[in-house]
Design an enzyme around this catalytic site. Structure first.
Site, PDB file in Angstrom:
ATOM      1  N   ARG A 175       5.682   4.116   7.212  1.00 16.96           N
ATOM      2  CA  ARG A 175       4.882   5.055   7.606  1.00 16.96           C
ATOM      3  C   ARG A 175       3.764   4.307   8.226  1.00 16.96           C
ATOM      4  NH1 ARG A 175       3.593  10.087   3.963  1.00 16.96           N
ATOM      5  NH2 ARG A 175       3.182  10.763   6.118  1.00 16.96           N
ATOM      6  N   ASP A 202      -6.209   8.708   3.887  1.00 14.41           N
ATOM      7  CA  ASP A 202      -5.137   7.483   4.031  1.00 14.41           C
ATOM      8  C   ASP A 202      -5.817   6.483   4.539  1.00 14.41           C
ATOM      9  OD1 ASP A 202      -2.258   8.804   3.629  1.00 14.41           O
ATOM     10  OD2 ASP A 202      -3.532  10.268   4.137  1.00 14.41           O
TER      11      ASP A 202
END
Length: 350
Positions: free
Chosen positions: A90, A243
């Protein structure tokens, strides 16, 4: 975290110490399913296919994945190959790179026969540190909630959050939810507006699941309802996770966060971002440089849940093509403060 009335971490080593046990978040809240990861490849799949998710949890899972790879082959070549595989599962959350670098540094100068044990120990330490970081974030944010309650002592503090930045996204406590849990436990009345968080519905499925298990009053709302709630004076503060935060304070978080920040700014509602130091990326000057993950269109065009008989099924919502950017970037100018393990900062980075 409280699960079935018991304190439980979201990731832990298996009994034999050779793997890890995680909650399969794809099944929540309809089924509580623990799965064991026994190899680097399984850890990579779990991250890529979002069995587990959330920046700190992705980092912790990847750290154990690297340790499991070294248990099979402790060579320099295997270390680099495993790191590369895990790093590309990711692209957006910076904790993934940070955790892999931390394990790599811990084992880099060791002889091969000592690497696996050291890697597992470093992964354990990453998890323990994450718990303490989130607890400290909670303590920092608790004072904000306490102050908000003092302004209106006759009613609960109304907090809106987006996506899931709770214990499912970390090892325990969460980031955005940690102040909420600590406030609730301290007897401060709190009510949480939980954005459903389309397209994967992490708010409706995961954050609501967490809050329900912890006994925190909450209400799930459509993503597009947040602006109205703020306009009506029903939100005292917005608290979200992230994030990645760049050197200038730009915030990358689940798609839709930017819209909440704009609505909060327009209505004079404080907008806070909760994060540990592991989510700060000093190497990127601004959010313009953050890679935005594009995920499968099916996450948007399909929905999964129980039917009238209780059977979990997937239905299609549209027959049209769909685009699915997973994150957006909120400019630092829209952020009231950053809730960190070191306190609440009005700016971050240089």
């Amino acid at each position: 975290m409280i699960l079935d009335g018991k304190a439980t971490r979201s990731i832990a080593r298996t009994e034999d110490g050779k793997g890890v046990r995680i909650l399969d978040q794809r099944q929540l809240p309809w089924e509580i399913r623990w799965v064991e990861l026994r190899s680097m490849d399984e850890a990579a799949v779990a991250i890529r296919e979002m069995w587990t998710r959330g920046a700190p949890m992705v980092g912790a899972t990847a750290a154990y994945g690297l340790a499991m790879a070294l248990a099979v082959d402790p060579s320099d070549e295997a270390l680099l190959a495993a790191r590369d595989t895990l790093l590309h599962t990711r692209p957006t959350a910076v904790n993934l790179r940070w955790a892999l670098d931390a394990v790599g540094t811990a084992v880099g100068d060791l002889p091969p026969e000592e690497r696996a044990e050291a890697a597992f120990a470093r992964a354990d330490a990453i998890c323990d540190e994450d718990v303490e970081l989130c607890r400290a974030i909670g303590a920092s944010g608790l004072e904000l909630i306490r102050a908000l309650h003092a302004q209106n002592p006759g009613r609960p503090v109304q907090i809106l959050t987006h996506c899931n930045a709770g214990w499912l996204a970390t090892v325990d406590y969460g980031t955005a939810t940690a102040p909420i849990y600590l406030a609730h436990d301290a007897g401060i009345p709190v009510h949480v507006w939980v954005d459903e968080t389309r397209p994967r519905n992490q708010g409706a499925l995961l954050t609501a699941f967490e809050l329900r298990n912890h006994g925190v009053p909450h209400t799930v709302v459509a993503d597009n309802a947040g602006g109205l709630l703020m306009m009506q004076g029903k939100v005292d503060a917005v608290i979200v996770g992230t994030d990645r935060v760049t050197a200038n304070g730009d915030v990358c978080n689940k798609i839709g966060t930017y819209l909440k920040a704009l609505a909060a700014h327009d209505n004079g509602v404080p907008f806070y971002v909760a994060l540990p130091y592991t989510t700060f990326d000093a190497d990127l000057p601004s959010g313009d440089a953050i890679p935005i993950e594009e995920r499968a269109a099916e996450e948007l065009t399909e929905a999964t849940g129980p039917d009238a008989e209780g059977h979990v099924t997937t239905i299609r919502l549209t027959q049209s093509p769909a685009a699915n950017p997973a994150f957006d970037v909120t400019p630092a100018r829209l952020v009231t403060g950053y809730i960190t393990e070191k306190g609440v900062l009005d700016r971050i980075g240089g």
